[in-house]
Design a protein around this motif. Sequence first.
Motif, mmCIF file in Angstrom:
data_model
loop_
_atom_site.group_PDB
_atom_site.id
_atom_site.type_symbol
_atom_site.label_atom_id
_atom_site.label_comp_id
_atom_site.label_asym_id
_atom_site.label_seq_id
_atom_site.Cartn_x
_atom_site.Cartn_y
_atom_site.Cartn_z
ATOM 1 N N MET A 177 0.759 -1.278 -0.002
ATOM 2 C CA MET A 177 0.008 0.182 0.088
ATOM 3 C C MET A 177 0.923 1.151 -0.147
ATOM 4 S SD MET A 177 -3.158 0.956 -0.167
ATOM 5 C CE MET A 177 -4.026 2.400 0.391
ATOM 6 N N GLY A 178 1.986 1.285 0.656
ATOM 7 C CA GLY A 178 2.738 2.311 0.837
ATOM 8 C C GLY A 178 3.511 2.940 -0.555
ATOM 9 N N ALA A 179 3.219 2.333 -1.484
ATOM 10 C CA ALA A 179 3.750 2.841 -2.888
ATOM 11 C C ALA A 179 3.107 3.761 -3.386
ATOM 12 C CB ALA A 179 4.094 1.597 -3.936
ATOM 13 N N TYR A 180 1.680 4.141 -3.021
ATOM 14 C CA TYR A 180 0.965 4.895 -3.888
ATOM 15 C C TYR A 180 0.357 6.231 -2.966
ATOM 16 C CZ TYR A 180 1.414 1.386 -7.159
ATOM 17 O OH TYR A 180 2.015 0.417 -8.082
ATOM 18 N N ILE A 181 -0.076 7.163 -3.348
ATOM 19 C CA ILE A 181 -1.214 8.032 -2.716
ATOM 20 C C ILE A 181 -2.318 7.371 -3.352
ATOM 21 C CG2 ILE A 181 -2.139 10.195 -2.843
ATOM 22 C CD1 ILE A 181 0.399 11.667 -2.910
ATOM 23 N N SER A 182 -3.340 6.892 -2.389
ATOM 24 C CA SER A 182 -4.462 6.393 -2.736
ATOM 25 C C SER A 182 -5.615 6.796 -2.036
ATOM 26 C CB SER A 182 -4.437 4.906 -2.636
ATOM 27 O OG SER A 182 -5.632 4.189 -3.234
ATOM 28 N N VAL A 183 -6.808 7.109 -2.985
ATOM 29 C CA VAL A 183 -8.029 7.647 -2.110
ATOM 30 C C VAL A 183 -9.144 6.779 -2.493
ATOM 31 C CG1 VAL A 183 -9.532 9.938 -1.817
ATOM 32 C CG2 VAL A 183 -7.176 9.871 -2.108
ATOM 33 N N ILE B 17 -7.376 6.956 -6.106
ATOM 34 C CA ILE B 17 -6.214 7.708 -6.751
ATOM 35 C C ILE B 17 -4.948 7.110 -6.129
ATOM 36 C CG2 ILE B 17 -5.266 10.001 -6.662
ATOM 37 C CD1 ILE B 17 -8.099 11.072 -6.236
ATOM 38 N N ARG B 18 -3.951 7.003 -6.989
ATOM 39 C CA ARG B 18 -2.551 6.628 -6.787
ATOM 40 C C ARG B 18 -1.596 7.590 -7.396
ATOM 41 N NH1 ARG B 18 -2.405 0.854 -5.654
ATOM 42 N NH2 ARG B 18 -4.230 -0.172 -5.710
ATOM 43 N N ARG B 19 -0.947 8.029 -6.471
ATOM 44 C CA ARG B 19 0.252 8.850 -6.704
ATOM 45 C C ARG B 19 1.196 8.673 -5.877
ATOM 46 N NH1 ARG B 19 -0.997 13.783 -4.715
ATOM 47 N NH2 ARG B 19 0.547 14.905 -6.032
ATOM 48 N N GLY B 20 2.509 9.019 -6.224
ATOM 49 C CA GLY B 20 3.971 9.031 -5.714
ATOM 50 C C GLY B 20 4.496 7.671 -6.012
ATOM 51 N N ARG B 21 5.373 7.367 -5.029
ATOM 52 C CA ARG B 21 6.440 6.229 -5.121
ATOM 53 C C ARG B 21 6.656 5.792 -3.721
ATOM 54 N NH1 ARG B 21 11.383 9.810 -6.753
ATOM 55 N NH2 ARG B 21 11.540 11.194 -4.752
ATOM 56 N N SER B 22 7.057 4.509 -3.762
ATOM 57 C CA SER B 22 7.455 3.834 -2.259
ATOM 58 C C SER B 22 8.803 4.196 -1.665
ATOM 59 C CB SER B 22 7.250 2.430 -2.323
ATOM 60 O OG SER B 22 8.265 1.963 -3.342
ATOM 61 N N ARG B 23 9.750 4.641 -2.706
ATOM 62 C CA ARG B 23 11.108 4.919 -2.099
ATOM 63 C C ARG B 23 11.720 6.044 -2.733
ATOM 64 N NH1 ARG B 23 10.674 -0.273 -1.338
ATOM 65 N NH2 ARG B 23 11.096 -1.421 0.525
ATOM 66 N N THR C 251 6.281 8.278 -11.100
ATOM 67 C CA THR C 251 5.385 7.815 -12.196
ATOM 68 C C THR C 251 4.027 8.788 -12.131
ATOM 69 O OG1 THR C 251 4.393 6.034 -11.047
ATOM 70 C CG2 THR C 251 6.263 5.483 -12.507
ATOM 71 N N ALA C 252 3.415 8.759 -13.545
ATOM 72 C CA ALA C 252 2.164 9.574 -13.248
ATOM 73 C C ALA C 252 1.154 9.207 -12.373
ATOM 74 C CB ALA C 252 1.660 9.562 -14.792
ATOM 75 N N GLY C 253 0.475 10.263 -11.643
ATOM 76 C CA GLY C 253 -0.694 9.714 -10.857
ATOM 77 C C GLY C 253 -1.822 9.376 -11.773
ATOM 78 N N THR C 254 -2.630 8.304 -11.123
ATOM 79 C CA THR C 254 -3.652 7.891 -11.803
ATOM 80 C C THR C 254 -4.758 7.805 -10.882
ATOM 81 O OG1 THR C 254 -3.306 5.509 -11.129
ATOM 82 C CG2 THR C 254 -2.491 6.226 -13.309
ATOM 83 N N CYS C 255 -5.990 7.875 -11.470
ATOM 84 C CA CYS C 255 -7.262 7.814 -11.001
ATOM 85 C C CYS C 255 -8.666 7.088 -11.495
ATOM 86 C CB CYS C 255 -7.910 9.447 -10.886
ATOM 87 S SG CYS C 255 -9.545 9.888 -10.015
ATOM 88 N N GLY D 226 4.338 8.828 -0.531
ATOM 89 C CA GLY D 226 2.976 8.428 -0.664
ATOM 90 C C GLY D 226 2.116 8.462 0.277
ATOM 91 N N ILE D 227 0.815 8.784 0.016
ATOM 92 C CA ILE D 227 -0.155 8.994 0.909
ATOM 93 C C ILE D 227 -1.399 8.368 0.417
ATOM 94 C CG2 ILE D 227 -1.863 10.781 1.937
ATOM 95 C CD1 ILE D 227 0.275 12.992 1.237
ATOM 96 N N ALA D 228 -2.252 7.601 1.438
ATOM 97 C CA ALA D 228 -3.456 6.881 1.100
ATOM 98 C C ALA D 228 -4.677 7.268 1.770
ATOM 99 C CB ALA D 228 -3.089 5.187 1.384
ATOM 100 N N HIS D 229 -5.815 7.559 1.326
ATOM 101 C CA HIS D 229 -7.151 7.871 2.275
ATOM 102 C C HIS D 229 -7.840 6.536 1.885
ATOM 103 C CE1 HIS D 229 -5.827 11.970 3.276
ATOM 104 N NE2 HIS D 229 -5.272 11.867 2.254
ATOM 105 N N THR D 230 -8.438 5.943 2.814
ATOM 106 C CA THR D 230 -9.624 5.049 2.765
ATOM 107 C C THR D 230 -10.407 5.346 3.409
ATOM 108 O OG1 THR D 230 -7.610 3.421 2.694
ATOM 109 C CG2 THR D 230 -10.084 2.547 3.104
#
Length: 423
Positions: A1-7, A66-72, A78-82, A380-384
Amino acid sequence: MGAYISVWVVPNSITDYRVRVGWQASYPALRLDVAELGVLDSAALGPAAAQYTYTDITANVTGIDIRRGRSRTTDRMTAGTCSVTVYDPQRTLDPENTAGPNYGNLKPGRPIIVDVKPPSSAWITVYAGWTTGIGWQQIPNGYQVAQIDCADNLSTLALAALDTDLAVSAEYTGQRFTNILNAVAYPGTSTASTGSANVVAGTVAKGTSALDYLTSLAGYEWGHFFDSRAGVLTWRGRTDSLNPVATPMFTPDSTGTQYSSVSAVTGTEVYNVISVTDETDAEQIATDTASTVYYGTSALAITGGLQTSNDSAVTALFVLDQYKSPATSVREIVVDVDSTMQHAKQEAMFSLDLGDAVRVDRHFATGAPSTLTEYYSVEGIAHTITRTGHQATFTFGAKTTGGYLTLDSAALGQLDTNLLAPG
Protein backbone atom coordinates in the motif's frame (compact mmCIF):
# COMPACT_ATOMS: atom_id res chain seq x y z
CA MET A 1 0.00 0.00 0.00
CA GLY A 2 2.86 2.36 0.78
CA ALA A 3 3.83 2.77 -2.85
CA TYR A 4 1.03 5.13 -3.72
CA ILE A 5 -1.12 8.01 -2.79
CA SER A 6 -4.54 6.34 -2.85
CA VAL A 7 -8.01 7.69 -2.05
CA TRP A 8 -11.13 5.48 -1.81
CA VAL A 9 -14.39 7.30 -1.28
CA VAL A 10 -17.93 5.94 -0.91
CA PRO A 11 -21.24 7.77 -0.33
CA ASN A 12 -22.27 8.93 3.16
CA SER A 13 -18.70 8.91 4.52
CA ILE A 14 -17.83 11.34 7.31
CA THR A 15 -15.83 13.43 4.86
CA ASP A 16 -17.68 15.09 1.99
CA TYR A 17 -16.25 14.72 -1.50
CA ARG A 18 -17.05 15.82 -5.02
CA VAL A 19 -15.99 14.80 -8.51
CA ARG A 20 -16.14 17.21 -11.44
CA VAL A 21 -15.37 16.40 -15.08
CA GLY A 22 -14.98 18.90 -17.94
CA TRP A 23 -16.78 16.97 -20.64
CA GLN A 24 -17.42 20.02 -22.81
CA ALA A 25 -14.93 22.69 -23.88
CA SER A 26 -16.08 26.29 -23.70
CA TYR A 27 -14.81 26.88 -27.25
CA PRO A 28 -16.49 24.56 -29.79
CA ALA A 29 -14.52 25.92 -32.77
CA LEU A 30 -11.03 24.72 -33.69
CA ARG A 31 -8.49 27.50 -33.11
CA LEU A 32 -4.78 26.85 -33.65
CA ASP A 33 -1.73 28.20 -31.79
CA VAL A 34 -3.78 29.76 -29.00
CA ALA A 35 -2.10 29.29 -25.60
CA GLU A 36 -5.37 28.62 -23.78
CA LEU A 37 -6.67 26.19 -26.41
CA GLY A 38 -3.67 24.28 -27.67
CA VAL A 39 -0.28 25.17 -29.08
CA LEU A 40 1.07 23.39 -32.15
CA ASP A 41 4.16 21.19 -31.73
CA SER A 42 3.69 20.88 -27.99
CA ALA A 43 1.94 18.70 -25.45
CA ALA A 44 -1.10 21.02 -25.52
CA LEU A 45 -3.46 18.90 -27.57
CA GLY A 46 -6.63 20.66 -26.46
CA PRO A 47 -7.93 23.53 -24.35
CA ALA A 48 -6.46 24.20 -20.93
CA ALA A 49 -8.41 22.82 -17.98
CA ALA A 50 -9.91 26.23 -17.17
CA GLN A 51 -11.49 26.40 -20.64
CA TYR A 52 -13.93 23.55 -19.95
CA THR A 53 -17.44 23.57 -18.54
CA TYR A 54 -17.42 21.17 -15.59
CA THR A 55 -20.16 18.69 -14.70
CA ASP A 56 -20.53 17.54 -11.09
CA ILE A 57 -21.05 13.75 -11.19
CA THR A 58 -20.76 13.23 -7.42
CA ALA A 59 -24.33 12.03 -6.89
CA ASN A 60 -23.72 8.77 -8.76
CA VAL A 61 -20.10 8.16 -7.76
CA THR A 62 -19.68 4.94 -5.78
CA GLY A 63 -15.91 4.82 -5.47
CA ILE A 64 -12.69 6.66 -6.19
CA ASP A 65 -9.19 5.26 -6.27
CA ILE A 66 -6.29 7.70 -6.67
CA ARG A 67 -2.67 6.57 -6.79
CA ARG A 68 0.19 9.03 -6.71
CA GLY A 69 3.76 8.91 -5.59
CA ARG A 70 6.37 6.23 -5.04
CA SER A 71 7.35 3.82 -2.30
CA ARG A 72 10.97 4.97 -1.96
CA THR A 73 13.10 7.99 -2.83
CA THR A 74 15.24 5.79 -5.09
CA ASP A 75 12.23 4.99 -7.31
CA ARG A 76 11.29 6.99 -10.39
CA MET A 77 8.20 9.15 -9.97
CA THR A 78 5.42 7.95 -12.28
CA ALA A 79 2.19 9.59 -13.41
CA GLY A 80 -0.58 9.67 -10.83
CA THR A 81 -3.71 7.76 -11.80
CA CYS A 82 -7.35 7.96 -10.80
CA SER A 83 -10.25 5.55 -11.26
CA VAL A 84 -13.81 6.75 -10.61
CA THR A 85 -16.65 4.23 -10.42
CA VAL A 86 -20.08 5.65 -11.33
CA TYR A 87 -23.56 4.11 -11.12
CA ASP A 88 -24.91 4.95 -14.58
CA PRO A 89 -28.40 3.52 -15.18
CA GLN A 90 -29.25 6.30 -17.65
CA ARG A 91 -26.09 5.69 -19.76
CA THR A 92 -24.99 9.29 -19.37
CA LEU A 93 -21.35 8.15 -19.64
CA ASP A 94 -21.92 5.85 -22.61
CA PRO A 95 -20.49 7.42 -25.82
CA GLU A 96 -22.81 5.18 -27.88
CA ASN A 97 -25.90 6.73 -26.27
CA THR A 98 -26.92 9.31 -28.87
CA ALA A 99 -29.59 10.66 -26.50
CA GLY A 100 -27.10 11.22 -23.67
CA PRO A 101 -26.34 14.75 -22.39
CA ASN A 102 -22.61 14.34 -23.09
CA TYR A 103 -22.86 12.58 -26.45
CA GLY A 104 -19.90 13.47 -28.62
CA ASN A 105 -17.80 14.72 -25.69
CA LEU A 106 -17.08 11.47 -23.81
CA LYS A 107 -13.49 11.28 -25.03
CA PRO A 108 -10.01 10.98 -23.53
CA GLY A 109 -8.23 14.16 -22.53
CA ARG A 110 -11.04 15.73 -20.48
CA PRO A 111 -10.01 17.36 -17.17
CA ILE A 112 -11.17 15.84 -13.89
CA ILE A 113 -10.95 17.22 -10.35
CA VAL A 114 -11.54 15.32 -7.09
CA ASP A 115 -12.02 17.32 -3.88
CA VAL A 116 -12.61 16.40 -0.24
CA LYS A 117 -14.09 18.61 2.48
CA PRO A 118 -13.50 18.13 6.19
CA PRO A 119 -16.24 19.58 8.43
CA SER A 120 -15.97 23.36 8.84
CA SER A 121 -13.35 23.55 6.09
CA ALA A 122 -13.03 24.63 2.48
CA TRP A 123 -12.79 22.11 -0.36
CA ILE A 124 -9.31 20.59 -0.73
CA THR A 125 -8.26 19.15 -4.10
CA VAL A 126 -6.70 15.69 -3.80
CA TYR A 127 -6.43 14.94 -7.52
CA ALA A 128 -6.40 16.86 -10.78
CA GLY A 129 -5.80 15.06 -14.05
CA TRP A 130 -7.18 14.04 -17.44
CA THR A 131 -9.47 11.21 -18.52
CA THR A 132 -7.80 8.39 -20.46
CA GLY A 133 -10.79 6.13 -21.09
CA ILE A 134 -14.18 4.83 -19.91
CA GLY A 135 -15.16 1.21 -19.31
CA TRP A 136 -18.47 -0.43 -18.35
CA GLN A 137 -19.84 -3.37 -16.51
CA GLN A 138 -23.40 -4.20 -17.53
CA ILE A 139 -25.80 -6.64 -15.91
CA PRO A 140 -28.30 -8.32 -18.32
CA ASN A 141 -31.27 -6.44 -16.86
CA GLY A 142 -29.73 -3.12 -17.90
CA TYR A 143 -27.93 -2.14 -14.68
CA GLN A 144 -24.73 -0.41 -15.74
CA VAL A 145 -21.64 0.82 -13.92
CA ALA A 146 -19.04 3.01 -15.62
CA GLN A 147 -15.40 3.41 -14.69
CA ILE A 148 -13.55 6.57 -15.66
CA ASP A 149 -9.77 6.14 -15.82
CA CYS A 150 -7.48 9.16 -15.57
CA ALA A 151 -3.82 10.19 -15.46
CA ASP A 152 -2.15 13.39 -14.29
CA ASN A 153 0.14 15.89 -16.03
CA LEU A 154 3.24 13.67 -15.97
CA SER A 155 1.39 11.56 -18.52
CA THR A 156 0.73 14.68 -20.59
CA LEU A 157 4.38 15.70 -20.35
CA ALA A 158 5.40 12.31 -21.76
CA LEU A 159 3.97 13.47 -25.11
CA ALA A 160 6.19 16.55 -25.26
CA ALA A 161 9.59 16.70 -27.02
CA LEU A 162 11.85 19.54 -28.12
CA ASP A 163 11.15 20.54 -31.72
CA THR A 164 14.56 22.22 -32.09
CA ASP A 165 17.96 22.17 -30.41
CA LEU A 166 17.98 24.13 -27.14
CA ALA A 167 21.13 25.95 -25.98
CA VAL A 168 21.28 26.05 -22.16
CA SER A 169 23.53 27.92 -19.75
CA ALA A 170 25.14 26.61 -16.59
CA GLU A 171 22.37 26.93 -14.01
CA TYR A 172 20.62 25.38 -11.03
CA THR A 173 18.24 22.48 -11.59
CA GLY A 174 15.17 24.59 -10.83
CA GLN A 175 15.97 27.01 -13.65
CA ARG A 176 16.74 24.15 -16.06
CA PHE A 177 13.36 22.60 -15.16
CA THR A 178 11.63 25.87 -16.07
CA ASN A 179 13.61 26.27 -19.30
CA ILE A 180 12.71 22.77 -20.50
CA LEU A 181 9.01 23.37 -19.83
CA ASN A 182 9.18 26.67 -21.72
CA ALA A 183 10.96 25.00 -24.62
CA VAL A 184 8.12 22.51 -25.14
CA ALA A 185 5.45 25.16 -24.46
CA TYR A 186 4.07 23.22 -21.50
CA PRO A 187 0.47 24.47 -21.22
CA GLY A 188 -0.15 23.82 -17.53
CA THR A 189 0.97 25.58 -14.37
CA SER A 190 4.28 24.79 -12.68
CA THR A 191 6.38 25.79 -9.69
CA ALA A 192 10.06 25.26 -8.93
CA SER A 193 12.46 25.89 -6.09
CA THR A 194 16.04 26.84 -6.95
CA GLY A 195 17.47 23.41 -6.21
CA SER A 196 20.93 22.57 -4.87
CA ALA A 197 22.64 20.95 -7.86
CA ASN A 198 24.29 22.86 -10.72
CA VAL A 199 24.00 21.55 -14.28
CA VAL A 200 26.38 22.43 -17.09
CA ALA A 201 25.92 24.54 -20.20
CA GLY A 202 25.38 22.75 -23.50
CA THR A 203 22.72 21.79 -25.99
CA VAL A 204 19.60 19.71 -25.41
CA ALA A 205 19.03 17.95 -28.71
CA LYS A 206 15.93 18.23 -30.87
CA GLY A 207 13.56 15.34 -30.19
CA THR A 208 14.56 14.96 -26.53
CA SER A 209 11.62 13.81 -24.40
CA ALA A 210 10.82 16.45 -21.78
CA LEU A 211 9.73 13.83 -19.24
CA ASP A 212 12.83 11.66 -19.71
CA TYR A 213 15.14 14.65 -19.48
CA LEU A 214 13.53 16.03 -16.33
CA THR A 215 13.49 12.59 -14.73
CA SER A 216 17.24 12.35 -15.34
CA LEU A 217 17.67 15.87 -13.98
CA ALA A 218 15.73 14.85 -10.86
CA GLY A 219 18.31 12.14 -10.22
CA TYR A 220 21.03 14.76 -9.90
CA GLU A 221 18.96 17.01 -7.70
CA TRP A 222 17.79 14.10 -5.51
CA GLY A 223 14.70 16.09 -4.67
CA HIS A 224 11.09 15.71 -5.84
CA PHE A 225 9.66 16.10 -9.34
CA PHE A 226 5.91 15.39 -9.52
CA ASP A 227 2.47 16.66 -10.44
CA SER A 228 0.86 18.05 -7.30
CA ARG A 229 -2.52 16.97 -5.95
CA ALA A 230 -3.92 20.19 -7.49
CA GLY A 231 -2.34 19.58 -10.90
CA VAL A 232 0.72 21.84 -10.63
CA LEU A 233 3.94 20.40 -12.08
CA THR A 234 6.37 20.74 -9.17
CA TRP A 235 10.15 20.75 -8.72
CA ARG A 236 11.55 20.64 -5.18
CA GLY A 237 15.22 20.75 -4.30
CA ARG A 238 16.88 18.16 -2.09
CA THR A 239 17.20 20.56 0.85
CA ASP A 240 13.58 21.74 0.78
CA SER A 241 12.48 19.21 3.40
CA LEU A 242 15.54 19.68 5.66
CA ASN A 243 15.30 21.78 8.81
CA PRO A 244 11.73 22.97 8.08
CA VAL A 245 10.58 25.96 10.10
CA ALA A 246 7.03 24.61 10.48
CA THR A 247 6.35 20.88 10.14
CA PRO A 248 3.16 18.82 10.49
CA MET A 249 3.65 16.52 13.47
CA PHE A 250 2.46 12.92 13.88
CA THR A 251 2.34 11.65 17.47
CA PRO A 252 0.84 8.74 19.44
CA ASP A 253 -1.13 11.22 21.56
CA SER A 254 -3.26 14.31 21.04
CA THR A 255 -0.31 16.73 21.06
CA GLY A 256 -0.15 16.31 17.28
CA THR A 257 -2.03 14.41 14.61
CA GLN A 258 -2.61 11.18 16.49
CA TYR A 259 -1.83 7.96 14.63
CA SER A 260 -3.26 4.53 15.35
CA SER A 261 -0.24 2.54 14.20
CA VAL A 262 3.30 3.05 12.98
CA SER A 263 5.52 0.58 11.13
CA ALA A 264 9.29 0.83 10.83
CA VAL A 265 11.97 -1.16 9.00
CA THR A 266 15.73 -1.53 9.38
CA GLY A 267 18.30 -1.81 6.62
CA THR A 268 16.00 -2.39 3.65
CA GLU A 269 17.96 0.16 1.61
CA VAL A 270 21.73 0.34 2.09
CA TYR A 271 23.87 1.91 -0.64
CA ASN A 272 27.51 2.38 0.27
CA VAL A 273 28.93 3.05 -3.21
CA ILE A 274 27.27 5.94 -5.07
CA SER A 275 28.36 6.76 -8.61
CA VAL A 276 27.26 9.87 -10.48
CA THR A 277 28.15 10.31 -14.16
CA ASP A 278 29.59 13.77 -14.89
CA GLU A 279 29.58 15.81 -18.11
CA THR A 280 32.56 13.86 -19.50
CA ASP A 281 30.80 10.52 -18.89
CA ALA A 282 33.25 9.76 -16.09
CA GLU A 283 31.95 8.37 -12.81
CA GLN A 284 32.34 10.38 -9.63
CA ILE A 285 32.20 7.81 -6.85
CA ALA A 286 31.54 8.24 -3.13
CA THR A 287 32.25 5.16 -0.98
CA ASP A 288 31.91 4.36 2.70
CA THR A 289 34.61 1.76 3.27
CA ALA A 290 33.44 0.73 6.74
CA SER A 291 29.97 0.02 5.37
CA THR A 292 31.28 -2.07 2.45
CA VAL A 293 33.46 -4.14 4.80
CA TYR A 294 30.61 -4.83 7.21
CA TYR A 295 27.61 -5.14 4.84
CA GLY A 296 29.21 -5.87 1.49
CA THR A 297 29.18 -3.61 -1.54
CA SER A 298 25.80 -2.19 -2.56
CA ALA A 299 25.98 0.29 -5.44
CA LEU A 300 23.58 2.95 -6.70
CA ALA A 301 24.20 4.71 -10.03
CA ILE A 302 22.91 8.12 -11.13
CA THR A 303 23.45 8.64 -14.85
CA GLY A 304 22.87 11.39 -17.40
CA GLY A 305 26.06 13.47 -17.52
CA LEU A 306 24.52 16.83 -16.60
CA GLN A 307 26.99 18.00 -13.95
CA THR A 308 30.66 18.91 -13.59
CA SER A 309 32.90 16.42 -11.80
CA ASN A 310 32.78 18.54 -8.64
CA ASP A 311 28.99 18.85 -8.54
CA SER A 312 28.59 15.16 -9.37
CA ALA A 313 30.85 14.31 -6.44
CA VAL A 314 28.77 16.53 -4.13
CA THR A 315 25.57 14.74 -5.20
CA ALA A 316 27.21 11.37 -4.60
CA LEU A 317 28.27 12.39 -1.09
CA PHE A 318 24.78 13.67 -0.28
CA VAL A 319 23.13 10.39 -1.29
CA LEU A 320 25.80 8.33 0.44
CA ASP A 321 25.18 10.12 3.73
CA GLN A 322 21.53 9.04 3.64
CA TYR A 323 22.03 5.42 2.63
CA LYS A 324 25.44 4.22 3.88
CA SER A 325 24.08 2.64 7.07
CA PRO A 326 21.04 0.37 7.70
CA ALA A 327 19.10 2.90 9.74
CA THR A 328 15.75 2.11 11.31
CA SER A 329 13.19 4.28 9.55
CA VAL A 330 9.44 4.75 9.78
CA ARG A 331 7.85 3.46 6.57
CA GLU A 332 4.14 3.99 7.21
CA ILE A 333 1.84 5.74 9.62
CA VAL A 334 -1.91 5.06 9.75
CA VAL A 335 -4.28 7.71 11.09
CA ASP A 336 -7.93 7.01 11.94
CA VAL A 337 -9.84 10.11 10.91
CA ASP A 338 -13.07 10.40 12.87
CA SER A 339 -15.45 12.98 14.27
CA THR A 340 -13.28 13.48 17.37
CA MET A 341 -10.28 14.67 15.35
CA GLN A 342 -9.84 18.41 15.22
CA HIS A 343 -10.97 19.79 11.88
CA ALA A 344 -7.73 21.74 11.51
CA LYS A 345 -5.75 18.50 11.77
CA GLN A 346 -7.91 16.86 9.12
CA GLU A 347 -7.33 19.83 6.85
CA ALA A 348 -3.57 19.69 7.46
CA MET A 349 -3.47 16.00 6.56
CA PHE A 350 -5.46 16.37 3.34
CA SER A 351 -3.24 19.32 2.37
CA LEU A 352 -0.01 17.27 2.55
CA ASP A 353 1.65 16.50 -0.76
CA LEU A 354 4.67 14.64 -2.06
CA GLY A 355 7.96 16.03 -0.80
CA ASP A 356 6.41 17.74 2.23
CA ALA A 357 8.44 17.49 5.43
CA VAL A 358 6.84 15.86 8.47
CA ARG A 359 7.90 15.14 12.02
CA VAL A 360 7.20 11.72 13.55
CA ASP A 361 7.29 11.11 17.32
CA ARG A 362 7.39 7.59 18.76
CA HIS A 363 6.95 6.74 22.45
CA PHE A 364 7.99 3.48 24.14
CA ALA A 365 6.77 1.97 27.41
CA THR A 366 10.08 0.16 28.02
CA GLY A 367 13.71 0.44 26.99
CA ALA A 368 15.76 3.48 26.05
CA PRO A 369 15.32 5.99 24.67
CA SER A 370 11.70 6.33 25.67
CA THR A 371 10.97 8.88 22.94
CA LEU A 372 12.22 9.26 19.35
CA THR A 373 11.68 12.34 17.20
CA GLU A 374 12.53 11.98 13.49
CA TYR A 375 11.96 13.86 10.24
CA TYR A 376 10.90 12.49 6.86
CA SER A 377 9.70 13.63 3.47
CA VAL A 378 6.41 12.25 2.19
CA GLU A 379 6.71 9.79 -0.71
CA GLY A 380 3.15 8.44 -0.73
CA ILE A 381 -0.24 9.03 0.90
CA ALA A 382 -3.34 6.82 1.05
CA HIS A 383 -6.90 7.68 2.09
CA THR A 384 -9.45 4.93 2.70
CA ILE A 385 -12.92 6.36 3.33
CA THR A 386 -15.97 4.20 4.00
CA ARG A 387 -19.47 4.74 5.42
CA THR A 388 -18.15 4.10 8.93
CA GLY A 389 -14.67 5.58 8.99
CA HIS A 390 -11.66 7.09 7.30
CA GLN A 391 -8.05 5.91 7.43
CA ALA A 392 -5.15 7.95 6.10
CA THR A 393 -1.82 6.20 5.46
CA PHE A 394 1.43 8.10 4.91
CA THR A 395 4.51 6.49 3.39
CA PHE A 396 8.01 7.92 3.85
CA GLY A 397 11.37 7.60 2.16
CA ALA A 398 14.78 7.79 3.78
CA LYS A 399 15.01 9.49 7.14
CA THR A 400 16.45 13.00 7.11
CA THR A 401 18.77 13.89 9.93
CA GLY A 402 17.22 17.27 10.68
CA GLY A 403 20.81 18.23 11.42
CA TYR A 404 22.10 19.62 8.13
CA LEU A 405 23.42 23.15 8.05
CA THR A 406 21.63 24.72 5.12
CA LEU A 407 23.04 27.93 3.68
CA ASP A 408 21.30 30.33 1.29
CA SER A 409 18.00 29.62 3.04
CA ALA A 410 15.36 32.34 3.23
CA ALA A 411 14.38 31.04 6.66
CA LEU A 412 17.86 30.38 8.06
CA GLY A 413 20.06 32.99 6.36
CA GLN A 414 21.18 33.59 2.78
CA LEU A 415 24.94 33.14 2.66
CA ASP A 416 25.78 30.63 -0.04
CA THR A 417 24.22 27.65 -1.81
CA ASN A 418 26.08 24.70 -0.29
CA LEU A 419 24.86 21.94 2.00
CA LEU A 420 27.16 20.92 4.83
CA ALA A 421 26.35 17.47 6.17
CA PRO A 422 27.32 16.37 9.68
CA GLY A 423 30.26 14.03 9.96
